[in-house]
Write an enzyme that holds these catalytic residues in place. Structure first.
Site, mmCIF file in Angstrom:
data_model
loop_
_atom_site.group_PDB
_atom_site.id
_atom_site.type_symbol
_atom_site.label_atom_id
_atom_site.label_comp_id
_atom_site.label_asym_id
_atom_site.label_seq_id
_atom_site.Cartn_x
_atom_site.Cartn_y
_atom_site.Cartn_z
ATOM 1 N N HIS A 1 -8.756 -8.386 11.396
ATOM 2 C CA HIS A 1 -7.744 -9.386 11.668
ATOM 3 C C HIS A 1 -8.399 -10.740 11.949
ATOM 4 O O HIS A 1 -9.614 -10.841 12.113
ATOM 5 C CB HIS A 1 -6.886 -8.947 12.852
ATOM 6 C CG HIS A 1 -5.993 -7.781 12.526
ATOM 7 N ND1 HIS A 1 -5.097 -7.254 13.424
ATOM 8 C CD2 HIS A 1 -5.867 -7.038 11.398
ATOM 9 C CE1 HIS A 1 -4.448 -6.247 12.873
ATOM 10 N NE2 HIS A 1 -4.907 -6.095 11.642
ATOM 11 N N GLU B 1 -8.501 -12.791 14.487
ATOM 12 C CA GLU B 1 -9.227 -13.006 15.739
ATOM 13 C C GLU B 1 -10.640 -12.435 15.649
ATOM 14 O O GLU B 1 -11.610 -13.084 16.062
ATOM 15 C CB GLU B 1 -8.484 -12.353 16.912
ATOM 16 C CG GLU B 1 -7.084 -12.907 17.137
ATOM 17 C CD GLU B 1 -6.000 -12.141 16.422
ATOM 18 O OE1 GLU B 1 -4.907 -12.001 16.971
ATOM 19 O OE2 GLU B 1 -6.255 -11.680 15.274
ATOM 20 N N ASP C 1 12.564 -11.570 -24.302
ATOM 21 C CA ASP C 1 11.337 -12.371 -24.183
ATOM 22 C C ASP C 1 10.045 -11.575 -24.355
ATOM 23 O O ASP C 1 8.991 -12.172 -24.563
ATOM 24 C CB ASP C 1 11.294 -13.056 -22.811
ATOM 25 C CG ASP C 1 12.455 -14.012 -22.596
ATOM 26 O OD1 ASP C 1 13.035 -14.475 -23.596
ATOM 27 O OD2 ASP C 1 12.774 -14.291 -21.422
ATOM 28 N N LEU D 1 4.722 -10.531 -17.424
ATOM 29 C CA LEU D 1 5.059 -10.536 -15.990
ATOM 30 C C LEU D 1 3.839 -10.343 -15.095
ATOM 31 O O LEU D 1 3.880 -9.598 -14.115
ATOM 32 C CB LEU D 1 6.117 -9.465 -15.673
ATOM 33 C CG LEU D 1 7.447 -9.568 -16.427
ATOM 34 C CD1 LEU D 1 8.385 -8.441 -15.993
ATOM 35 C CD2 LEU D 1 8.106 -10.933 -16.202
ATOM 36 N N SER E 1 19.117 0.272 -16.787
ATOM 37 C CA SER E 1 20.071 1.350 -16.486
ATOM 38 C C SER E 1 19.972 2.526 -17.450
ATOM 39 O O SER E 1 20.018 3.690 -17.038
ATOM 40 C CB SER E 1 21.508 0.803 -16.492
ATOM 41 O OG SER E 1 21.679 -0.136 -15.460
ATOM 42 N N GLY F 1 17.302 -11.889 -15.696
ATOM 43 C CA GLY F 1 18.195 -13.014 -15.931
ATOM 44 C C GLY F 1 19.511 -12.998 -15.175
ATOM 45 O O GLY F 1 19.648 -12.394 -14.108
ATOM 46 N N ASN G 1 20.672 -11.350 -11.631
ATOM 47 C CA ASN G 1 20.824 -12.330 -10.557
ATOM 48 C C ASN G 1 22.179 -12.190 -9.875
ATOM 49 O O ASN G 1 22.284 -12.186 -8.650
ATOM 50 C CB ASN G 1 20.683 -13.756 -11.101
ATOM 51 C CG ASN G 1 19.264 -14.084 -11.539
ATOM 52 O OD1 ASN G 1 18.329 -13.349 -11.241
ATOM 53 N ND2 ASN G 1 19.102 -15.180 -12.255
#
Length: 352
Positions: free
Chosen positions: A44, A46, A194, A198, A215, A287, A291
Site C-alpha cells: 500500500h 504508506e 463495427d 475493444l 441475447s 450503442g 444504452n
C-alpha cells in the site's frame, strides 16, 4: 496532500478493485518519503512511502489520501508501519467505507498516541475513488456511459458510418478511460456493425475485460472479438443458450453466461455477477439500444458525452434509442460535473 493525490493517480488502471492511494511523509518542513499504491496485491501507499525514506520518520507528519488499513489482507496493516516508524501526526483525506477499515485505522492510530486529522481536502480525495466507494457499498460495477455525437445528437450517418465523429484528442482520452476502467461493455449490434477490438491502445497499459451483451448469441465466430479472445478476457452475456455455438465460443476462450429476462439479458443480474468477479467498473460504449436498457435499469452512474462541431441531419441513430419518455418528468436526470475541451470537441461529464 495535493502531491499525495497526484501520486495516487499513478495507480490508475493497475490497482482495481483496490482504491487509488498516495502518501507523503514530511519532517521539518521537507518531504522525506513518498509512495503510492502501485499494483493490485502489492504494498500500500504508506508502506511504499516508508521504503523511500531518506531519514528516520520519527516525529514526522504523514499525509495520506485514504484512511490507513488496520487489517491483514494481501499485505500487513499500514497502521502497524505508521506506529513502528514513530510518526507523530497523520493527516487523512478520505474515510474508507470498507467495513474492514472504516474508522478502525483512525482508532488504532489514536490509541497509539498519534495525532490524527481527518477530512483534509476531503472533496478532492473522495473524487479519486468514486469507483472504489461505489463498488464497496453496492458490490456492483461503477458504470460510465461514454458516447460521441454531433451537434444535432447523431452517433452515425444515415448509412451507419460512425468513424470518426470525434477528433483525435477525444479518441486518445477514450483510450485512457479504457485503461482506467476494469471492463468495457457493448451490445451485439455494435460488434456486428463495427467489428471492434475493444482494447486499450496505450503502450504498456492494461486492456479492459470485454463484455458483450448478445441475447441470442449472434456474434460472428470470425469477428475480432472472438479471434482475439485468447489474448483478452471476454465475457458474452446471453438470454438463451445455443449449446453448439456456446461450445465453439468457450473453445475460443470466451466465458458465456446466461441471464434471461423476457428474452433479453437481465442487466441487474449481470451487474451482480460481474461484481462477484471483482469487476469494479465498466466503460459502457453502447450503442443506443444497450444504452437505453442500462438507463432504464438505473445502472448508469456517470456519462461522458463528446460533442463534435458537426451536423448530420435526418433521422439517423441517437445515443439512446427506444421509444423515449412520454413526459418531461420521466427524464433520466443527471447533473453536470465538468466540461472540458479536447481539440475541437467538448466533453460534458454528468453524474447521477
Amino acid at each position: 496532500m495535493l502531491k499525495a493525490i497526484k501520486l495516487a493517480e499513478k495507480g490508475i488502471g493497475a490497482v482495481n478493485p483496490n482504491p487509488l492511494v498516495g502518501a507523503v511523509i514530511v519532517k521539518n518542513g521537507k518531504i522525506i518519503g513518498q509512495g503510492y499504491h502501485v499494483l493490485y496485491g502489492g504494498l500500500h501507499a504508506e508502506r511504499n512511502a516508508f521504503l523511500s525514506l531518506k531519514e528516520s520518520a520519527e516525529d514526522s507528519d504523514l499525509y495520506v489520501t485514504l484512511e490507513p488499513c488496520n487489517h491483514y489482507g494481501k499485505t500487513p496493516p499500514c497502521t502497524e508501519a505508521i506506529i513502528e516508524n514513530k510518526v507523530k501526526r497523520v493527516i487523512i483525506g478520505s474515510s474508507d467505507p470498507n467495513p474492514l477499515v472504516c474508522g478502525k485505522g483512525i482508532s488504532r492510530l489514536r490509541e497509539a498516541g498519534i495525532d490524527v486529522i481527518t477530512g483534509f481536502l476531503k472533496e478532492k480525495c473522495d473524487a479519486l475513488n468514486s469507483i472504489f466507494f461505489h463498488f464497496i457499498k453496492e458490490h456492483t460495477p461503477y458504470v460510465l456511459l461514454k458516447y460521441a455525437m454531433t451537434l444535432d445528437g447523431k452517433i452515425a450517418t444515415k448509412n451507419g458510418q460512425s468513424k470518426w465523429i470525434s477528433g483525435k484528442e477525444s479518441r486518445e482520452y477514450v483510450q485512457y478511460l479504457r485503461n482506467k476502467y476494469s471492463a468495457i461493455m457493448v451490445g451485439i449490434n455494435t460488434v456486428i456493425t463495427d467489428d471492434p477490438l475493444l482494447t486499450c491502445r496505450l503502450k504498456g497499459k492494461r486492456s479492459p475485460v470485454r463484455i458483450i451483451c448478445d441475447s441470442n448469441l449472434k456474434i460472428n465466430l470470425n469477428s475480432q472479438i472472438v479471434k482475439t479472445a485468447d489474448k483478452y478476457k471476454t465475457i458474452i452475456a446471453c438470454a438463451s443458450v445455443n449449446k453448439e455455438k456456446e461450445e465453439c465460443l468457450v473453445k475460443k476462450g470466451i466465458q458465456v453466461v446466461c441471464f434471461n429476462k423476457e428474452n433479453k439479458v437481465d442487466l441487474p443480474r449481470l451487474m451482480s455477477y460481474l461484481g462477484k468477479q471483482n469487476i469494479d467498473s465498466i466503460l459502457l460504449e453502447g450503442g443506443g439500444t444497450l444504452n437505453e436498457a442500462m438507463l432504464k435499469e438505473n445502472l448508469v452512474n456517470e456519462i461522458n458525452v463528446f460533442i463534435a462541431p458537426k451536423i448530420f441531419g435526418g433521422n439517423s441513430k441517437t445515443p439512446v434509442m427506444g421509444e423515449g419518455v412520454a413526459d418531461i418528468t420521466d427524464a433520466y436526470n443527471f447533473h453536470i460535473a465538468d466540461i472540458r475541451n479536447f481539440g475541437n470537441d467538448i466533453m460534458v461529464s454528468c453524474l447521477k
